[in-house]
Design a protein around this motif. Structure first.
Motif, PDB file in Angstrom:
ATOM      1  N   ASP A  23       0.851  -1.190   0.000  1.00 55.03           N
ATOM      2  CA  ASP A  23       0.000   0.000   0.000  1.00 55.03           C
ATOM      3  C   ASP A  23       0.888   1.241   0.000  1.00 55.03           C
ATOM      4  O   ASP A  23       2.056   1.181   0.392  1.00 55.03           O
ATOM      5  CB  ASP A  23      -0.899   0.042   1.239  1.00 55.03           C
ATOM      6  CG  ASP A  23      -2.071  -0.912   1.156  1.00 55.03           C
ATOM      7  OD1 ASP A  23      -2.384  -1.396   0.045  1.00 55.03           O
ATOM      8  OD2 ASP A  23      -2.684  -1.173   2.211  1.00 55.03           O
ATOM      9  N   ILE A  24       0.333   2.354  -0.421  1.00 52.94           N
ATOM     10  CA  ILE A  24       1.082   3.605  -0.510  1.00 52.94           C
ATOM     11  C   ILE A  24       0.542   4.570   0.534  1.00 52.94           C
ATOM     12  O   ILE A  24      -0.672   4.746   0.657  1.00 52.94           O
ATOM     13  CB  ILE A  24       0.937   4.220  -1.913  1.00 52.94           C
ATOM     14  CG1 ILE A  24       1.507   3.263  -2.966  1.00 52.94           C
ATOM     15  CG2 ILE A  24       1.625   5.588  -1.980  1.00 52.94           C
ATOM     16  CD1 ILE A  24       1.145   3.631  -4.392  1.00 52.94           C
ATOM     17  N   VAL A  25       1.450   5.205   1.261  1.00 54.93           N
ATOM     18  CA  VAL A  25       1.079   6.209   2.257  1.00 54.93           C
ATOM     19  C   VAL A  25       1.718   7.526   1.842  1.00 54.93           C
ATOM     20  O   VAL A  25       2.938   7.591   1.647  1.00 54.93           O
ATOM     21  CB  VAL A  25       1.538   5.802   3.664  1.00 54.93           C
ATOM     22  CG1 VAL A  25       1.205   6.897   4.666  1.00 54.93           C
ATOM     23  CG2 VAL A  25       0.908   4.481   4.069  1.00 54.93           C
ATOM     24  N   VAL A  26       0.902   8.557   1.706  1.00 49.86           N
ATOM     25  CA  VAL A  26       1.402   9.888   1.362  1.00 49.86           C
ATOM     26  C   VAL A  26       1.447  10.694   2.656  1.00 49.86           C
ATOM     27  O   VAL A  26       0.415  10.921   3.289  1.00 49.86           O
ATOM     28  CB  VAL A  26       0.506  10.579   0.326  1.00 49.86           C
ATOM     29  CG1 VAL A  26       1.040  11.970  -0.007  1.00 49.86           C
ATOM     30  CG2 VAL A  26       0.391   9.725  -0.937  1.00 49.86           C
ATOM     31  N   THR A  27       2.651  11.101   3.041  1.00 53.56           N
ATOM     32  CA  THR A  27       2.819  11.815   4.302  1.00 53.56           C
ATOM     33  C   THR A  27       4.114  12.617   4.297  1.00 53.56           C
ATOM     34  O   THR A  27       5.041  12.299   3.561  1.00 53.56           O
ATOM     35  CB  THR A  27       2.832  10.829   5.499  1.00 53.56           C
ATOM     36  OG1 THR A  27       2.904  11.573   6.715  1.00 53.56           O
ATOM     37  CG2 THR A  27       4.004   9.871   5.418  1.00 53.56           C
ATOM     38  N   ALA A  28       4.166  13.624   5.147  1.00 55.36           N
ATOM     39  CA  ALA A  28       5.413  14.350   5.384  1.00 55.36           C
ATOM     40  C   ALA A  28       5.985  13.961   6.736  1.00 55.36           C
ATOM     41  O   ALA A  28       7.024  14.465   7.142  1.00 55.36           O
ATOM     42  CB  ALA A  28       5.149  15.855   5.353  1.00 55.36           C
ATOM     43  N   ASP A  29       5.317  13.048   7.419  1.00 55.63           N
ATOM     44  CA  ASP A  29       5.660  12.620   8.773  1.00 55.63           C
ATOM     45  C   ASP A  29       6.646  11.457   8.709  1.00 55.63           C
ATOM     46  O   ASP A  29       6.267  10.329   8.383  1.00 55.63           O
ATOM     47  CB  ASP A  29       4.363  12.223   9.479  1.00 55.63           C
ATOM     48  CG  ASP A  29       4.533  11.854  10.926  1.00 55.63           C
ATOM     49  OD1 ASP A  29       5.596  11.329  11.301  1.00 55.63           O
ATOM     50  OD2 ASP A  29       3.589  12.076  11.687  1.00 55.63           O
ATOM     51  N   ILE A  30       7.889  11.721   9.038  1.00 51.56           N
ATOM     52  CA  ILE A  30       8.930  10.695   8.932  1.00 51.56           C
ATOM     53  C   ILE A  30       8.675   9.505   9.861  1.00 51.56           C
ATOM     54  O   ILE A  30       8.794   8.355   9.423  1.00 51.56           O
ATOM     55  CB  ILE A  30      10.328  11.307   9.149  1.00 51.56           C
ATOM     56  CG1 ILE A  30      10.639  12.260   7.994  1.00 51.56           C
ATOM     57  CG2 ILE A  30      11.398  10.225   9.259  1.00 51.56           C
ATOM     58  CD1 ILE A  30      11.897  13.086   8.169  1.00 51.56           C
ATOM     59  N   PRO A  31       8.309   9.714  11.128  1.00 56.46           N
ATOM     60  CA  PRO A  31       8.012   8.542  11.963  1.00 56.46           C
ATOM     61  C   PRO A  31       6.856   7.698  11.412  1.00 56.46           C
ATOM     62  O   PRO A  31       6.897   6.469  11.472  1.00 56.46           O
ATOM     63  CB  PRO A  31       7.669   9.154  13.323  1.00 56.46           C
ATOM     64  CG  PRO A  31       8.410  10.448  13.343  1.00 56.46           C
ATOM     65  CD  PRO A  31       8.329  10.947  11.925  1.00 56.46           C
ATOM     66  N   LEU A  32       5.826   8.338  10.860  1.00 56.72           N
ATOM     67  CA  LEU A  32       4.734   7.578  10.255  1.00 56.72           C
ATOM     68  C   LEU A  32       5.241   6.798   9.048  1.00 56.72           C
ATOM     69  O   LEU A  32       4.909   5.623   8.883  1.00 56.72           O
ATOM     70  CB  LEU A  32       3.593   8.507   9.837  1.00 56.72           C
ATOM     71  CG  LEU A  32       2.471   7.847   9.023  1.00 56.72           C
ATOM     72  CD1 LEU A  32       1.821   6.697   9.781  1.00 56.72           C
ATOM     73  CD2 LEU A  32       1.437   8.894   8.618  1.00 56.72           C
TER      74      LEU A  32
END
Length: 102
Positions: free
Chosen positions: A68-77
């Motif tokens: 799955d693909i996660v779009v985020t700017a959150d490095i820990p996430l």
């Protein structure tokens, strides 16, 4: 089936995600702490989580599956999703890797 999850509260590229998802016939789930407008498209859903620290992140990690693909700017996430076998990309389109996270 491959799915796109968006850490949506501060994501500046939601419209681009919608276009790519439609082109490849992928479902998108936006995860946020508050309601937001979404396209009138059965492939796009909004998951509103409680307004608690990391509630959106925790929801995404609980649902992400391999590839799955996660779009985020959150490095820990991004790191947590990658540990589950998901792919994480930033809002610039660059993928997170083990090398650029650490």
């Amino acid at each position: 089936m491959l799915h796109i999850y968006v850490d949506a509260d501060a994501c500046p590229v939601k419209n681009e995600v919608y276009r790519v998802a439609k082109r490849y016939e992928l479902n998108v789930t936006l995860v946020a702490n508050a309601w937001m407008r979404t396209p009138d498209d059965p492939g796009v859903t909004l998951e509103v989580v409680e307004d608690e620290f990391d509630a959106a992140d925790d929801w995404i990690v609980d649902h992400v599956e391999i590839d799955d693909i996660v779009v985020t700017a959150d490095i820990p996430l991004a790191s947590r999703c990658m540990q589950k076998g998901g792919c994480a990309i930033g809002s610039t389109g660059r993928p997170f890797t083990e090398d650029n996270i650490g």
